[in-house]
Design a protein around this motif. Structure first.
Motif, mmCIF file in Angstrom:
data_model
loop_
_atom_site.group_PDB
_atom_site.id
_atom_site.type_symbol
_atom_site.label_atom_id
_atom_site.label_comp_id
_atom_site.label_asym_id
_atom_site.label_seq_id
_atom_site.Cartn_x
_atom_site.Cartn_y
_atom_site.Cartn_z
ATOM 1 N N HIS A 45 0.831 -1.205 0.000
ATOM 2 C CA HIS A 45 0.000 0.000 0.000
ATOM 3 C C HIS A 45 0.867 1.257 0.000
ATOM 4 O O HIS A 45 0.490 2.284 -0.583
ATOM 5 C CB HIS A 45 -0.925 0.016 1.215
ATOM 6 N N THR A 48 2.066 1.618 -3.652
ATOM 7 C CA THR A 48 1.045 2.100 -4.590
ATOM 8 C C THR A 48 0.618 3.529 -4.289
ATOM 9 O O THR A 48 0.032 4.202 -5.137
ATOM 10 C CB THR A 48 -0.195 1.206 -4.547
ATOM 11 N N ASP A 50 -1.490 4.141 -1.735
ATOM 12 C CA ASP A 50 -2.720 4.066 -0.940
ATOM 13 C C ASP A 50 -2.467 4.501 0.500
ATOM 14 O O ASP A 50 -3.335 5.095 1.146
ATOM 15 C CB ASP A 50 -3.270 2.627 -0.934
ATOM 16 N N VAL A 266 -7.313 -4.875 -0.963
ATOM 17 C CA VAL A 266 -7.529 -3.436 -1.152
ATOM 18 C C VAL A 266 -9.012 -3.177 -0.930
ATOM 19 O O VAL A 266 -9.849 -3.569 -1.741
ATOM 20 C CB VAL A 266 -7.111 -2.967 -2.556
ATOM 21 N N GLY A 291 -7.130 0.556 2.071
ATOM 22 C CA GLY A 291 -7.313 0.886 0.667
ATOM 23 C C GLY A 291 -6.897 2.319 0.438
ATOM 24 O O GLY A 291 -6.054 2.855 1.156
ATOM 25 N N ASP A 292 -7.513 2.965 -0.525
ATOM 26 C CA ASP A 292 -7.212 4.349 -0.853
ATOM 27 C C ASP A 292 -7.482 5.231 0.360
ATOM 28 O O ASP A 292 -8.614 5.324 0.849
ATOM 29 C CB ASP A 292 -8.079 4.774 -2.036
#
Length: 372
Positions: A45, A48, A50, A266, A291-292
């Motif tokens: 995460h 990425t 996130d 995610v 997640g985001d």
């Protein structure tokens, strides 16, 4: 001293193995030679974006164990040669949260995504060879051959502890097992839905089984993970949320699961909504996945939330008290109740870290581990 570690220079990005300089330990710090580190999805995460961090480059890793190489001055309780497991969240033992039995919410956690020393956001224990500061993931950076950490993040364990297996206690096990036992408060006879059967979900399966759940229903689209969950305590394993919810309802006269735990790779609001639809009146949804970080909103029925008294709870490190729970979980492992060996499906060298994460994304691993 010089060491090697896996760093992210930006996000999105991939880990790069590079030479680093690691500080001598100061008071209340120890320097540790790493033995093993789990490849947790949370570090992905960070890669990425996130889970944003404050400082780049950052050296990753937050689930690990090693052997004390040196001890800072006036730092009692540790000696060179001691074996330690890191807690990815520090516990000072003094703040409101530690004092009330919520060490996972310790105030020292405020700087874990800054990567600096807790007391000084400008002071870093790692740097590049040119002097550029390097952030430490969660204050520990277990993706480094050597790392200097605060004693607030280290749990001393017996000399016969197999650190290549017990490293999982620093995140995956406490987070997943605690999501069932602590956050979810699973009771004997319960029906439990677990969405996602990776490292965290597999530990949640074991926690639910240890708590006495009559039915532990795993939902995961990957057949390998479903099959593995059945060896770890799951009673049923299905590929879709719809199948899992229907199965839970079939066991409960249409009511739904007592507890649903969301441990997908995610998370989105839809995952929470699915779990919410699958629990009974006064049932509990435990949200453990990440997640985001900018995402907001849950597509759930507010009327159902009110009239059915359903609960949605966040769970950080499984609501655990790492200084008490890591030794307790180690005892469960030594007694044969907690399965760690079976969760480790592949080992990698530090240089192969990106392959480890590719395998995670491909669904090939329950937990991959770096062996130093």
């Amino acid at each position: 001293m010089k060491t090697r570690g896996a760093v992210l220079r930006q996000a999105p990005g991939k880990f790069e193995i590079t030479d680093l300089i690691v500080d001598e330990p100061r008071q209340n710090e120890i320097r540790v030679k790493m033995v093993a580190s789990g490849l947790c999805h949370s570090d992905d995460h960070m890669a990425t974006g996130d889970l944003p961090v404050a400082v780049y480059p950052v050296c990753g890793g937050h689930e690990g164990a090693g052997i004390v190489e040196s001890v800072g001055p006036n730092t009692p309780g540790f000696s060179p040669g001691d074996k330690v497991i890191f807690s990815f969240l520090p516990a000072c033992g003094k703040c409101r949260w530690c004092s009330s039995g919520h060490q996972n919410l310790c105030d020292l956690g405020a700087n874990v995504l800054v990567g600096s020393r807790w007391e000084d956001p400008t002071s870093f224990r790692l740097q590049l060879e040119d002097g550029t500061p390097v952030g430490q993931a969660l204050g520990i950076s277990t993706f480094s051959e050597y790392t200097t950490v605060a004693v607030d993040s280290a749990i001393k364990v017996p000399d016969d502890t197999p650190l290549d297996k017990a490293c999982l206690l620093g995140c995956a096990i406490g987070t997943g097992w605690g999501s069932a036992v602590r956050s979810g408060e699973v009771e004997a006879g319960d029906t439990v839905l677990i969405f996602g059967a990776g490292g965290i979900g597999s530990a949640a399966v074991q926690g639910a089984a240890h708590a006495g759940a009559a039915r532990v229903i795993v939902v995961d689209p990957v057949a390998f993970k479903r099959d593995q969950s059945l060896t770890l305590g799951a009673t049923h394993a299905v590929a879709s949320a719809e199948e899992g919810i229907e199965l839970a309802q079939s066991f409960t006269n249409g009511q739904g699961a007592d507890v649903a735990i969301v441990t997908v790779g995610v998370i989105t609001g839809e995952h929470v909504a699915q779990a919410f639809s699958g629990i009974r009146k006064q049932g509990t949804v435990v949200v453990t996945a990440l997640g985001d970080a900018t995402a907001v909103g849950l597509p759930i029925s507010i009327l159902e939330l009110t009239l059915y008294e359903k609960k949605i709870k966040g769970s950080l490190f499984g609501s655990s008290n790492p200084r008490a729970d890591i030794p307790k979980l180690l005892d469960l492992y030594n007694a044969g109740y907690l399965k760690l060996d079976e969760m480790i499906t592949a080992e990698y060298s530090l240089d192969d870290i990106n392959q480890g994460y590719e395998d995670m994304h491909a669904g090939n691993n329950i937990r991959g581990v770096i062996r130093f």
